[in-house]
Design an enzyme around this catalytic site. Sequence first.
Site, PDB file in Angstrom:
ATOM      1  N   LYS A  30       0.881  -1.089   0.276  1.00 21.06           N
ATOM      2  CA  LYS A  30       0.087  -0.049   0.116  1.00 21.06           C
ATOM      3  C   LYS A  30       0.777   1.083   0.018  1.00 21.06           C
ATOM      4  O   LYS A  30       0.673   2.343  -0.862  1.00 21.06           O
ATOM      5  CB  LYS A  30      -1.045   0.001   1.308  1.00 21.06           C
ATOM      6  CG  LYS A  30      -1.777  -1.134   1.224  1.00 21.06           C
ATOM      7  CD  LYS A  30      -2.816  -1.172   2.577  1.00 21.06           C
ATOM      8  CE  LYS A  30      -2.129  -1.264   3.823  1.00 21.06           C
ATOM      9  NZ  LYS A  30      -1.550  -2.563   3.986  1.00 21.06           N
ATOM     10  N   ARG A 105      -9.866   0.855   9.004  1.00 17.63           N
ATOM     11  CA  ARG A 105      -9.180  -0.849   9.400  1.00 17.63           C
ATOM     12  C   ARG A 105     -10.362  -1.674   9.909  1.00 17.63           C
ATOM     13  O   ARG A 105      -9.925  -2.587  10.473  1.00 17.63           O
ATOM     14  CB  ARG A 105      -7.942  -0.433  10.061  1.00 17.63           C
ATOM     15  CG  ARG A 105      -6.863  -0.923   9.515  1.00 17.63           C
ATOM     16  CD  ARG A 105      -5.704  -0.783  10.546  1.00 17.63           C
ATOM     17  NE  ARG A 105      -4.638  -1.418  10.381  1.00 17.63           N
ATOM     18  CZ  ARG A 105      -3.502  -0.830   9.751  1.00 17.63           C
ATOM     19  NH1 ARG A 105      -3.750   0.307   9.117  1.00 17.63           N
ATOM     20  NH2 ARG A 105      -2.456  -1.774   9.550  1.00 17.63           N
ATOM     21  N   ARG A 144      11.614  -5.899   4.346  1.00 18.86           N
ATOM     22  CA  ARG A 144      11.195  -4.389   3.977  1.00 18.86           C
ATOM     23  C   ARG A 144      12.214  -3.483   4.937  1.00 18.86           C
ATOM     24  O   ARG A 144      12.584  -3.834   6.000  1.00 18.86           O
ATOM     25  CB  ARG A 144      10.016  -4.055   4.565  1.00 18.86           C
ATOM     26  CG  ARG A 144       9.916  -2.510   4.770  1.00 18.86           C
ATOM     27  CD  ARG A 144       8.149  -2.145   4.747  1.00 18.86           C
ATOM     28  NE  ARG A 144       7.707  -2.755   5.982  1.00 18.86           N
ATOM     29  CZ  ARG A 144       6.396  -2.449   6.162  1.00 18.86           C
ATOM     30  NH1 ARG A 144       5.552  -2.032   5.229  1.00 18.86           N
ATOM     31  NH2 ARG A 144       5.857  -3.152   7.120  1.00 18.86           N
ATOM     32  N   ARG A 178      11.298  -1.611  10.560  1.00 21.75           N
ATOM     33  CA  ARG A 178      10.188  -1.222  11.545  1.00 21.75           C
ATOM     34  C   ARG A 178      10.142  -2.172  12.684  1.00 21.75           C
ATOM     35  O   ARG A 178      10.519  -3.552  12.666  1.00 21.75           O
ATOM     36  CB  ARG A 178       8.956  -1.016  10.689  1.00 21.75           C
ATOM     37  CG  ARG A 178       8.434   0.371  10.757  1.00 21.75           C
ATOM     38  CD  ARG A 178       7.330   0.360   9.885  1.00 21.75           C
ATOM     39  NE  ARG A 178       5.956  -0.773  10.031  1.00 21.75           N
ATOM     40  CZ  ARG A 178       5.030  -0.527   9.332  1.00 21.75           C
ATOM     41  NH1 ARG A 178       4.732   0.225   8.195  1.00 21.75           N
ATOM     42  NH2 ARG A 178       3.894  -1.591   9.601  1.00 21.75           N
ATOM     43  N   ARG A 189      -0.376  -9.449  13.056  1.00 25.87           N
ATOM     44  CA  ARG A 189      -1.037  -8.386  12.444  1.00 25.87           C
ATOM     45  C   ARG A 189      -1.740  -8.935  11.425  1.00 25.87           C
ATOM     46  O   ARG A 189      -2.850  -8.576  10.784  1.00 25.87           O
ATOM     47  CB  ARG A 189       0.257  -7.714  11.851  1.00 25.87           C
ATOM     48  CG  ARG A 189       0.611  -6.671  12.791  1.00 25.87           C
ATOM     49  CD  ARG A 189       2.185  -6.047  12.421  1.00 25.87           C
ATOM     50  NE  ARG A 189       2.259  -5.112  11.083  1.00 25.87           N
ATOM     51  CZ  ARG A 189       3.147  -4.865  10.321  1.00 25.87           C
ATOM     52  NH1 ARG A 189       4.440  -5.370  10.791  1.00 25.87           N
ATOM     53  NH2 ARG A 189       2.930  -4.165   9.252  1.00 25.87           N
TER      54      ARG A 189
HETATM   55  P1  AP5 Z   1       4.852  -1.782   1.679  1.00 28.36           P
HETATM   56  O1  AP5 Z   1       4.409  -0.796   0.589  1.00 28.36           O
HETATM   57  O2  AP5 Z   1       5.585  -1.264   2.907  1.00 28.36           O
HETATM   58  O3  AP5 Z   1       3.472  -2.223   2.244  1.00 28.36           O
HETATM   59  P2  AP5 Z   1       2.200  -1.776   3.091  1.00 28.36           P
HETATM   60  O4  AP5 Z   1       1.050  -2.465   2.462  1.00 28.36           O
HETATM   61  O5  AP5 Z   1       2.253  -0.395   3.225  1.00 28.36           O
HETATM   62  O6  AP5 Z   1       2.579  -2.546   4.528  1.00 28.36           O
HETATM   63  P3  AP5 Z   1       2.305  -1.935   6.296  1.00 28.36           P
HETATM   64  O7  AP5 Z   1       3.077  -2.919   6.991  1.00 28.36           O
HETATM   65  O8  AP5 Z   1       3.125  -0.369   6.184  1.00 28.36           O
HETATM   66  O9  AP5 Z   1       1.102  -2.021   6.350  1.00 28.36           O
HETATM   67  P4  AP5 Z   1       0.414  -2.071   7.746  1.00 28.36           P
HETATM   68  O10 AP5 Z   1      -1.131  -1.973   7.068  1.00 28.36           O
HETATM   69  O11 AP5 Z   1       0.643  -3.234   8.624  1.00 28.36           O
HETATM   70  O12 AP5 Z   1       0.880  -0.776   8.544  1.00 28.36           O
HETATM   71  P5  AP5 Z   1       0.467   0.656   9.040  1.00 28.36           P
HETATM   72  O13 AP5 Z   1       1.689   1.245   9.107  1.00 28.36           O
HETATM   73  O14 AP5 Z   1      -0.692   0.914   8.146  1.00 28.36           O
HETATM   74  O15 AP5 Z   1       5.474  -2.963   1.261  1.00 28.36           O
HETATM   75  C1  AP5 Z   1       5.904  -4.000   2.085  1.00 28.36           C
HETATM   76  C2  AP5 Z   1       7.263  -4.435   1.453  1.00 28.36           C
HETATM   77  O16 AP5 Z   1       7.162  -5.178   0.418  1.00 28.36           O
HETATM   78  C3  AP5 Z   1       8.359  -3.601   1.089  1.00 28.36           C
HETATM   79  O17 AP5 Z   1       9.851  -3.956   1.482  1.00 28.36           O
HETATM   80  C4  AP5 Z   1       8.338  -3.280  -0.523  1.00 28.36           C
HETATM   81  O18 AP5 Z   1       9.448  -2.828  -1.062  1.00 28.36           O
HETATM   82  C5  AP5 Z   1       7.810  -4.683  -0.943  1.00 28.36           C
HETATM   83  N1  AP5 Z   1       6.950  -4.485  -1.978  1.00 28.36           N
HETATM   84  C6  AP5 Z   1       5.886  -3.659  -2.242  1.00 28.36           C
HETATM   85  N2  AP5 Z   1       5.157  -4.096  -3.293  1.00 28.36           N
HETATM   86  C7  AP5 Z   1       5.760  -5.148  -3.902  1.00 28.36           C
HETATM   87  C8  AP5 Z   1       5.516  -5.927  -5.027  1.00 28.36           C
HETATM   88  N3  AP5 Z   1       4.690  -5.678  -5.660  1.00 28.36           N
HETATM   89  N4  AP5 Z   1       6.277  -7.113  -5.137  1.00 28.36           N
HETATM   90  C9  AP5 Z   1       7.341  -7.352  -4.147  1.00 28.36           C
HETATM   91  N5  AP5 Z   1       7.692  -6.732  -3.099  1.00 28.36           N
HETATM   92  C10 AP5 Z   1       6.819  -5.651  -2.857  1.00 28.36           C
HETATM   93  O19 AP5 Z   1      -0.006   0.377  10.563  1.00 28.36           O
HETATM   94  C11 AP5 Z   1       0.911  -0.048  11.751  1.00 28.36           C
HETATM   95  C12 AP5 Z   1       0.132  -0.040  12.993  1.00 28.36           C
HETATM   96  O20 AP5 Z   1      -0.457   1.194  12.940  1.00 28.36           O
HETATM   97  C13 AP5 Z   1      -0.987  -1.291  13.021  1.00 28.36           C
HETATM   98  O21 AP5 Z   1      -0.608  -2.472  13.274  1.00 28.36           O
HETATM   99  C14 AP5 Z   1      -1.822  -0.717  14.068  1.00 28.36           C
HETATM  100  O22 AP5 Z   1      -1.479  -0.978  15.292  1.00 28.36           O
HETATM  101  C15 AP5 Z   1      -1.590   0.847  13.832  1.00 28.36           C
HETATM  102  N6  AP5 Z   1      -2.895   1.443  12.925  1.00 28.36           N
HETATM  103  C16 AP5 Z   1      -2.606   2.227  11.684  1.00 28.36           C
HETATM  104  N7  AP5 Z   1      -3.716   2.387  11.293  1.00 28.36           N
HETATM  105  C17 AP5 Z   1      -4.890   2.246  12.215  1.00 28.36           C
HETATM  106  C18 AP5 Z   1      -6.167   2.136  12.168  1.00 28.36           C
HETATM  107  N8  AP5 Z   1      -6.813   2.990  11.093  1.00 28.36           N
HETATM  108  N9  AP5 Z   1      -7.009   1.832  13.187  1.00 28.36           N
HETATM  109  C19 AP5 Z   1      -6.291   1.259  14.194  1.00 28.36           C
HETATM  110  N10 AP5 Z   1      -4.864   1.231  14.349  1.00 28.36           N
HETATM  111  C20 AP5 Z   1      -4.223   1.555  13.385  1.00 28.36           C
END
Ligand code: AP5
Length: 239
Positions: A30, A105, A144, A178, A189
């Site tokens: 994402k 979410r 990552r 991270r 997760r």
């Molecule tokens: P990347 O683009 O970083 O993936 P992402 O989908 O953004 O993954 P996140 O881990 O950031 O998502 P998340 O939803 O768990 O975390 P968030 O920060 O929102 O890509 C991942 C890797 O794959 C990278 O190394 C990239 O290079 C590689 N890659 C990408 N595309 C590729 C492809 N096509 N092919 C191969 N490799 C590829 O949330 C973190 C925490 O915050 C949550 O756990 C929760 O505690 C809290 N939180 C956030 N939002 C909320 C909410 N709305 N409500 C409650 N808690 C929340």
Amino acid sequence: MSAASPSAAQPSRAVSELNLILLGPPGAGKGTQADRLRDDFNLPYIATGDMLREQVKQGTELGNSAKEYMDRGDLVPDEVIIGMILDCVNGGNCADGFLLDGFPRSVGQAEALDDALGKLDRKLTAVLLIEVPDEDIVKRISGRRLCTEDPNHIYHVDAHPPKKDGVCDIDDAQLVQRDDDKPELVQNRLDVYHSQTSPLIPFYDERGLLRRFDGTRSPTEVHDHIRATVATLRLEDQL
Ligand code: AP5
């Protein structure tokens, strides 16, 4: 393909703006896609995870209350997150659209967003679901690396390595892993995604908003597909 340009004649707020949500499991790509799409469509990007991590770093009250949930890989409570996001969506720079990553979410968060947009006579344009099977997620997340200067500069040790090991290509800053990318937290997760976030798939599908993308393709292929879809949606809205 070049990005669609905004229409000179704006028929109404509700149909001329791009209000987009990126949905998908942790590590689906994402953030990787958001970094490209916000430039394509000149959209303000709101990433809840990045915002929460910044609050944690600054040691704010909100950050301190969110940290214990994030450290476990759980969702932070709605009362912490909903106000923070709706303030952004209602803010001036989101008046012509937004790209939301990590919110909503849960169905409760989706309903809060719908209510807030409805009061402003606005609506969502589309929900962009990036699909990746669980077995690929652990590999992705463990490789990552993020830039310490700008978390939007995302790398992968195999799929998208930096030119110089451990150093960001763009601003020369150090790359780090991270805290919640430790393997023992990734399974939780994923479990949280399946139990609390994946109900959003039928929720938005029933409303005709869901668009699905194969996140196992290369980042460039995924980007091309999403960009073409969003450009078409914008054109359809302007007709
Ligand atoms: P990347 O683009 O970083 O993936 P992402 O989908 O953004 O993954 P996140 O881990 O950031 O998502 P998340 O939803 O768990 O975390 P968030 O920060 O929102 O890509 C991942 C890797 O794959 C990278 O190394 C990239 O290079 C590689 N890659 C990408 N595309 C590729 C492809 N096509 N092919 C191969 N490799 C590829 O949330 C973190 C925490 O915050 C949550 O756990 C929760 O505690 C809290 N939180 C956030 N939002 C909320 C909410 N709305 N409500 C409650 N808690 C929340």
